[in-house]
Design a protein around this motif. Structure first.
Motif, short mmCIF file in Angstrom:
data_model
loop_
_atom_site.label_atom_id
_atom_site.label_comp_id
_atom_site.label_asym_id
_atom_site.label_seq_id
_atom_site.Cartn_x
_atom_site.Cartn_y
_atom_site.Cartn_z
N GLU A 57 38.57 -2.36 24.83
CA GLU A 57 39.85 -2.30 25.53
C GLU A 57 40.94 -1.76 24.61
OE1 GLU A 57 42.37 -5.35 28.29
OE2 GLU A 57 41.79 -6.13 26.35
N ILE B 273 44.43 -2.07 31.01
CA ILE B 273 44.39 -0.75 30.35
C ILE B 273 44.08 0.36 31.34
CG2 ILE B 273 43.10 0.60 28.66
CD1 ILE B 273 45.09 -1.40 27.49
N LEU C 156 50.46 -0.29 28.29
CA LEU C 156 49.36 -1.25 28.35
C LEU C 156 49.01 -1.59 29.80
CD1 LEU C 156 50.31 -3.67 25.44
CD2 LEU C 156 48.45 -2.04 25.48
N ASP D 138 40.32 2.03 24.10
CA ASP D 138 40.73 2.80 25.28
C ASP D 138 42.23 2.78 25.47
OD1 ASP D 138 38.14 3.37 25.75
OD2 ASP D 138 37.87 1.90 27.36
N GLY D 139 42.81 1.60 25.30
CA GLY D 139 44.22 1.45 25.62
C GLY D 139 45.15 1.94 24.53
N VAL D 140 44.79 1.65 23.30
CA VAL D 140 45.70 1.97 22.20
C VAL D 140 45.37 3.33 21.59
CG1 VAL D 140 46.53 1.23 19.96
CG2 VAL D 140 46.05 -0.46 21.71
N ALA E 292 57.94 8.79 17.30
CA ALA E 292 58.48 9.63 18.37
C ALA E 292 59.51 10.60 17.82
CB ALA E 292 59.08 8.76 19.47
N ASP F 53 53.19 1.90 16.51
CA ASP F 53 53.04 1.43 17.88
C ASP F 53 51.61 0.97 18.15
OD1 ASP F 53 55.61 1.63 18.95
OD2 ASP F 53 55.42 3.81 19.01
N LEU G 69 48.40 9.27 21.71
CA LEU G 69 49.10 9.79 22.88
C LEU G 69 49.61 11.20 22.63
CD1 LEU G 69 50.10 8.67 25.72
CD2 LEU G 69 52.33 8.62 24.63
N ARG H 173 47.96 14.08 24.89
CA ARG H 173 48.80 14.55 25.98
C ARG H 173 49.94 15.45 25.55
NH1 ARG H 173 48.87 9.84 30.16
NH2 ARG H 173 50.19 11.25 31.33
N LEU H 174 50.72 14.99 24.58
CA LEU H 174 51.94 15.73 24.28
C LEU H 174 51.71 17.06 23.58
CD1 LEU H 174 54.20 12.76 23.18
CD2 LEU H 174 54.13 13.90 25.38
N MET I 184 50.77 -2.55 19.81
CA MET I 184 50.04 -2.67 21.08
C MET I 184 48.75 -3.46 20.90
SD MET I 184 50.85 1.14 22.46
CE MET I 184 49.63 1.29 23.74
N LYS J 142 60.22 4.74 24.23
CA LYS J 142 60.47 5.81 23.28
C LYS J 142 59.16 6.42 22.79
CE LYS J 142 61.69 4.48 19.55
NZ LYS J 142 61.81 4.19 18.16
N ASP K 147 59.79 6.60 12.43
CA ASP K 147 59.46 6.39 13.82
C ASP K 147 58.67 7.60 14.31
OD1 ASP K 147 60.11 5.12 16.58
OD2 ASP K 147 60.63 7.23 16.77
N VAL L 134 55.76 11.60 28.42
CA VAL L 134 54.59 11.35 29.26
C VAL L 134 54.98 10.37 30.36
CG1 VAL L 134 52.23 10.51 29.33
CG2 VAL L 134 53.08 11.66 27.29
#
Lengths: 273, 553
Positions: B323, A41, A59, B326-328, B250, B397, B269, B273-274, B401, A232, B248, A237
């Protein structure tokens, strides 16, 4: 014939790329620096760098390694699915062409029926029922892709079976099986091989599309299609996650198509050289 | 005491907890205000004007618009706009009247008398009366109606219609969630009497009393609602509510940026960020608040592999929740410690989440007989490999993930995990409801009322009910019933703390995370006030200044 193929630059270019891909697929564990399913991560969505030549995904998996392993799946599915289609197509096509009459009608009407289904949706429906995995995807792509080949080989055999050497062979008491496998198929296989090469390109595309929809290769196995799907979600990013698998699919399919066209030209006696 | 509306939500399966947003929109209980809000520089003040439309994007389509059958979040968003319950929450999380003007609690909480509003009309013009309440109750307890909400109403001895505007509810025994349960949307008797709720046209053409009237539904595409000018509070300022299905996230985000939709739940995300661009900040307001729900991996407890509690505990040790967050979630959430979220009064602070300890996990599994006997890298027992498939829904997603991280971590201790991603309604109807799964990743949206009888009581395991994991623990059963009979808040707190503790120890689910709700709304909408119950509770007060309206009708 080989000479003619080698004279065709496009075909040589295509074949070169395919050869390279096969090498990459075979030696994947040697080329890839990382385990393609290794999650970290902390290094998620890093851009291309020396450490990760094609960056990392959301990931933190190394994209280069995933792409390398994905090439195995793409080629495997391409060749095995089309191998299956080739087998089924040649058997059906030669039986139909050689025996004619009712056999021909039954087999070719069946092929016509199969051709009536929109192929991609048929595949989607079947996958939804049997469950997605690499094996099922290969078999289904194969079993829905034989009709064109059957038609080609049937047409070849229809004209070949009236030749003198076939009559001679029959007069000498050769069995149907012998005539079909020794005389007819070897002489009529040319166009089918061309179709096979195009078919591999199609199968790779189909697999990518299925995986993109989440119905093909399942995680953690990487495939170009499912990397694309992940890409996608991070579009905007992490451009690298979507660009590289896209390029890989493009180049591979292009290579097979170039080779296929080269083969077709080489095998076609009517083309001016 | 809690509002039924919220309570009822407490058992709704969330399509996408991260896109909960819109659920948040409709009275899902949410605690505290948005830290991140970019107020519109112009016109925060001014007189509200009528007009314009609110277009919201969502991943999934509704399944049915019959209120008592709507158990998934998309269906409930629409149901909550078209129908009303007798009571609801206000912004300080207190129960206030909705279709009921007031109520009296009599005879030691055994009787509730609701005094109904007199000026309420169904969308077809027919007046709303007490018999509609009784009718709704009768549907809820009808054994032929597969509603997941019947549990609360089985405790009712009788519902008596005193006159057109007075309903008397008599309970068999004291029932603490009783008042809250009447947040259940009320259905029209004159339209549904004698109809089969499973096949009726009404499911796709509902008539309610709510803020918005149903207009049309294009399956898998959109649902249109128009404002109810006769709504008893006042006419909503926004004329249309349009629910668009965009499977979806995105694609949905692109639609948001091009103003195809006005609001959506953001992924972490997108949120971190976006949306941090001048373009976005100029056009949208963002909201973030802790959600009142959590995401979990549920085991099918009928499966031999998961019957042993120690095995489930071992799996919990083997997966690092931090984890995943943080990651997802990119940090936009908290570790889930069990059934109740930290903002709930039922939350037990003494329950500590398991540390990430794969070695301990391996040791426990070995004690349970799972060992790698054939040296193939996977644990086995009685000649069978420890292998299972996690199912989850498409379009999310975060869940995909999360599944991949769990797959990886369990591989480290020798358990083979496969992942299968399914379309939402297939996933629910064919796999979850029919209990055809080994493990699933799913989320619950919770209400203020901590009663979780429907989720964990051993009697709630029929098809379509919420205990689809077939969990049965006599102690939990007893405590759940006790919790429902106790009115004293301190005593209830003790009971639910205990439930919290036992459930976490039992690990019927691997409790994963409590996501933050992340929402974007176009900044032409005025009057949005973040409150402990979310942002959409006052949707009828949202408005758009005339010069900024985008749609005219």
């Amino acid at each position: 014939m080989m000479k003619q193929i080698f004279r065709n630059n496009q075909a040589v270019f295509g074949a070169g790329i395919i050869l390279l891909l096969i090498l990459v697929a075979v030696f994947a564990p040697k080329i890839a620096k990382y385990d393609p399913a290794f999650i970290n991560i902390q290094s998620a969505l890093l851009g291309p760098s020396l450490e990760h030549p094609l960056g990392t995904d959301s990931l933190g998996r190394d994209l280069f390694s995933r792409m390398i392993y994905a090439s195995r799946i793409a080629l495997l599915i391409g060749f095995i699915a089309m191998g299956l289609a080739l087998g089924v197509g040649v058997i059906f096509g030669s039986l139909a062409g050689y025996f004619g009459g009712k056999t021909d009608s039954i087999i070719m009407r069946f092929a016509d029926i199969m051709l009536c289904f929109p192929r991609f949706f048929l595949i989607l429906a079947v996958i939804a029922v049997v469950g997605p995995n690499i094996f099922n995807v290969m078999v289904i792509i194969g079993l829905t892709g034989w009709m064109g080949m059957a038609r080609l080989i049937r047409a070849e055999i229809l004209s070949l079976k009236t030749r003198d050497y076939v009559s001679a062979s029959r007069a000498l008491g050769a069995s149907h099986f012998f005539i079909i496998t020794k005389h007819l198929i070897p002489n009529g296989i040319g166009p089918v091989l061309v179709s096979f090469v195009f078919g591999v390109a199609g199968a790779i595309l189909t697999e990518a599309a299925l995986s993109f929809l989440g119905l093909g290769v399942q995680p953690p196995n990487p495939s170009w299609g499912n990397i694309l799907m992940e890409g996608k979600a991070v579009l905007g990013v992490g451009w690298w996650v979507i660009i590289f698998p896209g390029l890989a699919i493009l180049i591979t399919v292009l290579a097979f198509n170039l080779l296929g066209e080269g083969l077709r030209d080489a095998l076609n006696p009517r083309v001016e050289r | 005491m809690q509002n039924r509306k919220n309570r009822q939500k407490s058992k709704r399966i969330f399509l996408i907890p991260l896109f909960i947003t819109i659920a948040v929109f409709f009275s899902l209980t949410i605690s505290l205000p948005g830290q991140e809000n970019f107020p519109d520089p112009e016109g925060k003040t001014g007189t509200p004007t009528y007009g314009d439309a609110f277009v919201v994007g969502e991943i999934g389509d509704a399944r049915t618009l019959i209120p008592i059958l709507a158990s998934d979040s998309p269906s409930s968003y629409i149901v909550d706009l078209v129908f009303d319950g007798l009571i609801k929450y206000n912004t300080s999380v207190e129960l206030v009247g909705n279709l009921a003007e007031s109520w009296d609690i009599e005879e030691d909480s055994l009787v509730i008398v609701f005094h109904l509003r007199k000026n309420v009309k169904w969308h077809d013009g027919y007046p709303f009366r007490a018999k509609d309440v009784k009718f709704t109750y009768e549907c809820l307890i009808d054994p032929k109606v597969p509603t997941p909400y019947s549990g609360d109403f089985k405790m009712v001895k009788s519902v008596e219609v005193a006159d057109d505007y007075t309903v008397k509810i008599i309970y068999k025994e004291p029932f603490a969630p009783g008042l809250t349960s009447w947040g259940m949307p009320i259905m029209p008797k004159h339209l549904l009497e004698g109809e089969n709720l499973l096949t009726t046209e009404f499911a796709r053409n509902p008539i309610g009393t709510g803020r918005y009237k149903f207009k049309r539904w294009k399956t898998g595409e959109r649902i249109d609602l128009v404002s109810n000018h006769e709504y008893f509070e006042h006419r909503p300022y926004i004329d249309r509510y349009i629910y668009r299905v965009i499977p979806d996230s995105a694609t949905m985000f692109l639609e948001l940026e091009t103003l195809g939709i006005d609001s959506m739940g953001l992924t972490p995300l997108q949120f971190t960020r976006l949306t941090e661009t001048p373009f976005f900040k100029k056009r949208f307001q963002k909201f973030k608040y802790p959600s009142f729900g959590y995401t979990y991996m549920a085991y099918n407890l009928k499966d031999d592999k998961f019957k042993d509690k120690r095995v489930r505990q071992a799996l919990n040790y083997a997966v690092d929740k931090k984890e995943i967050i943080d990651g997802v979630l990119l940090g936009q959430g908290k570790v889930s410690h069990g059934q109740f979220v930290p903002e709930s009064w039922a939350f037990n602070k003494d329950v500590k989440p398991y540390p990430f300890d794969p070695k301990k996990a391996k040791k426990i599994l070995e004690e349970c007989g799972w060992r790698d006997r054939d040296n193939d890298g996977w644990l086995d027992k009685d000649g069978r490999r420890f292998e299972f498939t996690i199912l989850t829904n498409q379009g999310n997603d975060n869940r995909r993930m999360t599944a991949e991280i769990i797959q990886r971590r369990l591989k480290d201790i020798g358990i083979k995990v496969n992942i299968r991603i399914l379309e939402w309604s297939v996933f629910l109807n064919e796999f979850v409801n029919k209990k055809k799964f080994e493990a699933i990743i799913l989320g619950w949206g919770l209400g203020r009322e901590p009663d979780c009888y429907d989720i964990f009581h051993s009697s709630k395991t029929k098809e379509g009910e919420f205990n689809f994991i077939s969990y049965a623990n006599p102690r939990i059963d007893r405590l759940l019933i006790e919790g429902r009979r106790t009115f004293d808040l301190e005593k209830r707190k003790e009971i639910y703390n205990k439930i919290h503790e036992i459930l976490y120890d039992d690990q019927p689910y691997m409790f994963l995370y409590v996501p933050d709700s992340l929402v974007a709304v176009h900044n032409r909408f005025q009057g949005i006030k973040v409150s402990p119950i979310g942002i959409t509770y006052n949707f009828i007060d949202w408005w758009v200044p005339r010069d900024r309206q985008r749609y005219t009708y």
